[in-house]
Design a protein around this motif. Structure first.
Motif, PDB file in Angstrom:
ATOM      1  N   THR A 186       7.070  10.356  -1.160  1.00  0.00           N
ATOM      2  CA  THR A 186       5.870   9.593  -0.867  1.00  0.00           C
ATOM      3  C   THR A 186       5.539  10.139   0.382  1.00  0.00           C
ATOM      4  O   THR A 186       6.117  11.166   0.950  1.00  0.00           O
ATOM      5  N   SER A 197       0.838  -1.325   0.018  1.00  0.00           N
ATOM      6  CA  SER A 197       0.026   0.041   0.135  1.00  0.00           C
ATOM      7  C   SER A 197       0.778   1.388  -0.021  1.00  0.00           C
ATOM      8  O   SER A 197       0.346   2.285  -0.279  1.00  0.00           O
ATOM      9  N   GLY A 207       3.799   4.171  -0.864  1.00  0.00           N
ATOM     10  CA  GLY A 207       4.282   4.844  -2.037  1.00  0.00           C
ATOM     11  C   GLY A 207       5.159   4.000  -2.984  1.00  0.00           C
ATOM     12  O   GLY A 207       4.896   3.871  -4.159  1.00  0.00           O
ATOM     13  N   TYR A 237      15.212   6.372  13.755  1.00  0.00           N
ATOM     14  CA  TYR A 237      15.085   5.631  12.289  1.00  0.00           C
ATOM     15  C   TYR A 237      16.170   5.152  11.926  1.00  0.00           C
ATOM     16  O   TYR A 237      16.394   4.274  11.350  1.00  0.00           O
ATOM     17  N   ARG A 290      -1.728  -3.906   5.505  1.00  0.00           N
ATOM     18  CA  ARG A 290      -2.641  -3.948   6.432  1.00  0.00           C
ATOM     19  C   ARG A 290      -3.994  -3.874   5.940  1.00  0.00           C
ATOM     20  O   ARG A 290      -4.768  -4.463   6.518  1.00  0.00           O
ATOM     21  N   VAL A 325      12.311   9.772  -2.284  1.00  0.00           N
ATOM     22  CA  VAL A 325      11.128   9.446  -3.268  1.00  0.00           C
ATOM     23  C   VAL A 325      10.053  10.074  -2.793  1.00  0.00           C
ATOM     24  O   VAL A 325       9.840  10.126  -1.324  1.00  0.00           O
ATOM     25  N   LEU A 352       2.978  -5.741  10.449  1.00  0.00           N
ATOM     26  CA  LEU A 352       4.139  -6.145  10.782  1.00  0.00           C
ATOM     27  C   LEU A 352       4.078  -6.456  12.408  1.00  0.00           C
ATOM     28  O   LEU A 352       4.985  -6.945  13.122  1.00  0.00           O
ATOM     29  N   SER A 365       7.818  -2.081   3.255  1.00  0.00           N
ATOM     30  CA  SER A 365       7.172  -1.276   4.474  1.00  0.00           C
ATOM     31  C   SER A 365       8.368  -0.444   5.188  1.00  0.00           C
ATOM     32  O   SER A 365       9.429  -0.723   4.994  1.00  0.00           O
ATOM     33  N   LYS A 392      17.294   1.191  11.117  1.00  0.00           N
ATOM     34  CA  LYS A 392      17.608   0.744   9.709  1.00  0.00           C
ATOM     35  C   LYS A 392      19.114   0.035   9.934  1.00  0.00           C
ATOM     36  O   LYS A 392      19.249  -0.857   8.995  1.00  0.00           O
TER      37      LYS A 392
HETATM   38  N1  LIG Z   1      10.564   7.687   0.567  1.00  0.00           N
HETATM   39  C1  LIG Z   1      11.924   7.935   0.728  1.00  0.00           C
HETATM   40  O1  LIG Z   1      12.498   8.838   0.159  1.00  0.00           O
HETATM   41  C2  LIG Z   1      12.698   6.977   1.314  1.00  0.00           C
HETATM   42  C3  LIG Z   1      14.118   7.078   1.457  1.00  0.00           C
HETATM   43  C4  LIG Z   1      14.698   6.027   2.000  1.00  0.00           C
HETATM   44  C5  LIG Z   1      14.317   4.693   2.520  1.00  0.00           C
HETATM   45  N2  LIG Z   1      12.904   4.763   2.289  1.00  0.00           N
HETATM   46  C6  LIG Z   1      12.419   3.542   2.721  1.00  0.00           C
HETATM   47  O2  LIG Z   1      11.573   2.965   1.861  1.00  0.00           O
HETATM   48  C7  LIG Z   1      10.523   1.998   2.553  1.00  0.00           C
HETATM   49  C8  LIG Z   1       8.985   2.831   1.917  1.00  0.00           C
HETATM   50  O3  LIG Z   1       8.699   3.863   2.206  1.00  0.00           O
HETATM   51  P1  LIG Z   1       7.708   4.776   1.472  1.00  0.00           P
HETATM   52  O4  LIG Z   1       8.518   6.212   0.943  1.00  0.00           O
HETATM   53  O5  LIG Z   1       7.113   4.039   0.370  1.00  0.00           O
HETATM   54  O6  LIG Z   1       6.668   5.097   2.580  1.00  0.00           O
HETATM   55  P2  LIG Z   1       5.057   5.108   2.602  1.00  0.00           P
HETATM   56  O7  LIG Z   1       4.642   5.661   1.449  1.00  0.00           O
HETATM   57  O8  LIG Z   1       4.962   5.697   3.941  1.00  0.00           O
HETATM   58  O9  LIG Z   1       5.009   3.468   2.560  1.00  0.00           O
HETATM   59  C9  LIG Z   1       5.212   2.772   4.124  1.00  0.00           C
HETATM   60  C10 LIG Z   1       4.514   1.318   4.103  1.00  0.00           C
HETATM   61  O10 LIG Z   1       4.752   0.762   5.308  1.00  0.00           O
HETATM   62  C11 LIG Z   1       3.440   0.126   5.479  1.00  0.00           C
HETATM   63  N3  LIG Z   1       3.460  -0.431   7.139  1.00  0.00           N
HETATM   64  C12 LIG Z   1       3.779   0.614   8.056  1.00  0.00           C
HETATM   65  N4  LIG Z   1       3.509  -0.048   9.102  1.00  0.00           N
HETATM   66  C13 LIG Z   1       3.039  -1.241   9.019  1.00  0.00           C
HETATM   67  C14 LIG Z   1       2.566  -2.302   9.690  1.00  0.00           C
HETATM   68  N5  LIG Z   1       2.320  -2.298  10.891  1.00  0.00           N
HETATM   69  N6  LIG Z   1       2.349  -3.543   8.888  1.00  0.00           N
HETATM   70  C15 LIG Z   1       2.176  -3.739   7.708  1.00  0.00           C
HETATM   71  N7  LIG Z   1       2.942  -2.557   6.843  1.00  0.00           N
HETATM   72  C16 LIG Z   1       3.072  -1.272   7.598  1.00  0.00           C
HETATM   73  C17 LIG Z   1       2.550   1.133   5.479  1.00  0.00           C
HETATM   74  O11 LIG Z   1       1.179   0.435   5.521  1.00  0.00           O
HETATM   75  P3  LIG Z   1      -0.078   1.371   5.543  1.00  0.00           P
HETATM   76  O12 LIG Z   1      -0.342   2.028   4.276  1.00  0.00           O
HETATM   77  O13 LIG Z   1      -1.055   0.341   6.122  1.00  0.00           O
HETATM   78  O14 LIG Z   1       0.499   2.317   6.589  1.00  0.00           O
HETATM   79  C18 LIG Z   1       3.183   1.596   3.815  1.00  0.00           C
HETATM   80  O15 LIG Z   1       2.660   0.258   2.910  1.00  0.00           O
HETATM   81  C19 LIG Z   1      10.677   2.424   3.923  1.00  0.00           C
HETATM   82  O16 LIG Z   1      11.363   1.281   4.660  1.00  0.00           O
HETATM   83  C20 LIG Z   1      11.326   3.686   4.087  1.00  0.00           C
HETATM   84  O17 LIG Z   1      12.391   3.760   5.142  1.00  0.00           O
HETATM   85  C21 LIG Z   1      12.012   5.527   1.629  1.00  0.00           C
END
Ligand SMILES: NC(=O)c1ccc[n+]([C@@H]2O[C@H](COP(=O)([O-])OP(=O)(O)OC[C@H]3O[C@@H](n4cnc5c(N)ncnc54)[C@H](OP(=O)(O)O)[C@@H]3O)[C@@H](O)[C@H]2O)c1
Length: 249
Positions: free
Chosen positions: A199, A19, A21, A162, A44, A197, A62, A88, A166
């Motif tokens: 998101t 679900s 980004g 964070y 979820r 990214v 999770l 996630s 990680k």
């Molecule tokens: N965006 C960036 O710039 C960036 C940079 C570096 C690393 N990252 C890493 O990339 C990953 C994805 O990030 P994103 O940017 O796509 O963030 P996002 O859009 O906030 O997505 C986070 C995801 O984690 C899920 N999640 C959170 N709590 C959960 C739980 N208890 N059980 C199951 N799923 C759960 C969320 O589910 P729900 O929809 O149900 O909340 C959602 O699917 C993360 O690990 C982040 O640390 C992102």
């Protein structure tokens, strides 16, 4: 149309955090990939992908190991999996959890939550999903980490929970990779840094990102799937950025 390189197709893929980004962009890219047969998209809240789609939706929280083990069990008849993509993660949550600017902001409840979502949950996903990986051919468990989890690359400080959650994830992935190599020599376990990214996770922190360095989720997903396609046996246990470069420990 893309195809994920260097796997023997047709591929079965599980995406956890479908679900999010980046997670939803990975599912879309996999839907378009010519050599992907089936996608099991866990989140979820279950989303309806429609009957004609090659995506099957499932529920996974999770924070509940039972839901993780049930999700893995639901795939037994569809196994083996060629790719498990864990998308996630958590950086902030309304007012009760914000990345710490100073040690004065440290809050044990928020810290614990970061570790539950970013380290412990992914470890439990590995526990239940690694046994489903295909044997005697390339298969990959890839988890989204972050460059800020690199200890040697930490020049700025801050974001204690964070970063540390990680770093813990990266150590867990390395440790899983060692045990995995003994059980399934052709399977890999890696971390991925997706770049910055656009998101909901990065939204409050996008000021100051240089032009051209804020990727759309679709761009990041395409980069990451290409990096996965390039991975070889020597890469297991490491963390790679969107451009294929290794992120130092
Ligand atoms: N965006 C960036 O710039 C960036 C940079 C570096 C690393 N990252 C890493 O990339 C990953 C994805 O990030 P994103 O940017 O796509 O963030 P996002 O859009 O906030 O997505 C986070 C995801 O984690 C899920 N999640 C959170 N709590 C959960 C739980 N208890 N059980 C199951 N799923 C759960 C969320 O589910 P729900 O929809 O149900 O909340 C959602 O699917 C993360 O690990 C982040 O640390 C992102």
């Amino acid at each position: 149309m893309i195809s994920i390189q260097s796997f023997d197709g047709p591929l079965n893929v599980a995406v956890i955090g479908a679900s999010g980004g980046i997670g939803s962009a990975v599912v879309s890219a996999l839907e378009d990939a010519t050599n992907v047969a089936r996608i099991f998209a866990f989140s979820r809240q279950i989303r309806n992908y429609g009957n004609a789609s090659k995506v099957t939706a499932g529920q996974l929280d999770l924070l509940r190991e039972e839901s993780i083990s049930n999700a893995a069990k639901s795939l037994k008849s569809s196994a083996p999996l060629h790719l498990v993509f864990l998308a996630s993660g958590l950086l902030h949550q309304s007012t009760e959890m914000q990345p710490e600017k100073t040690w004065n902001n440290l809050d044990p409840t928020a810290m614990e939550h970061a570790f539950k979502i970013n380290s412990i949950g992914p470890a439990l996903v590995a526990k239940h999903f690694l046994p489903l990986l295909a044997k005697n051919q390339k298969s990959v468990f890839a988890a989204l980490s972050a460059r800020v989890g690199s200890i040697s690359d930490n020049g700025l400080g801050g974001w204690y929970s964070y970063r540390a959650s990680k770093s813990a994830l990266n150590m867990l992935l390395k440790t899983f990779a060692i045990e995995l190599a003994r059980q399934n020599a052709s399977a890999l376990c890696v971390g991925l840094h997706p770049g910055t990214v656009d998101t909901r996770l990065s939204k409050p922190f996008q000021r100051g990102v240089p032009p051209g360095k804020l990727f759309t989720p679709a761009e990041s997903a395409a980069y990451l799937l290409s990096v996965i396609g390039e991975l070889g046996p020597e890469d297991s246990g490491k963390v790679f950025a969107w451009d294929g470069s290794e992120v130092p420990a």
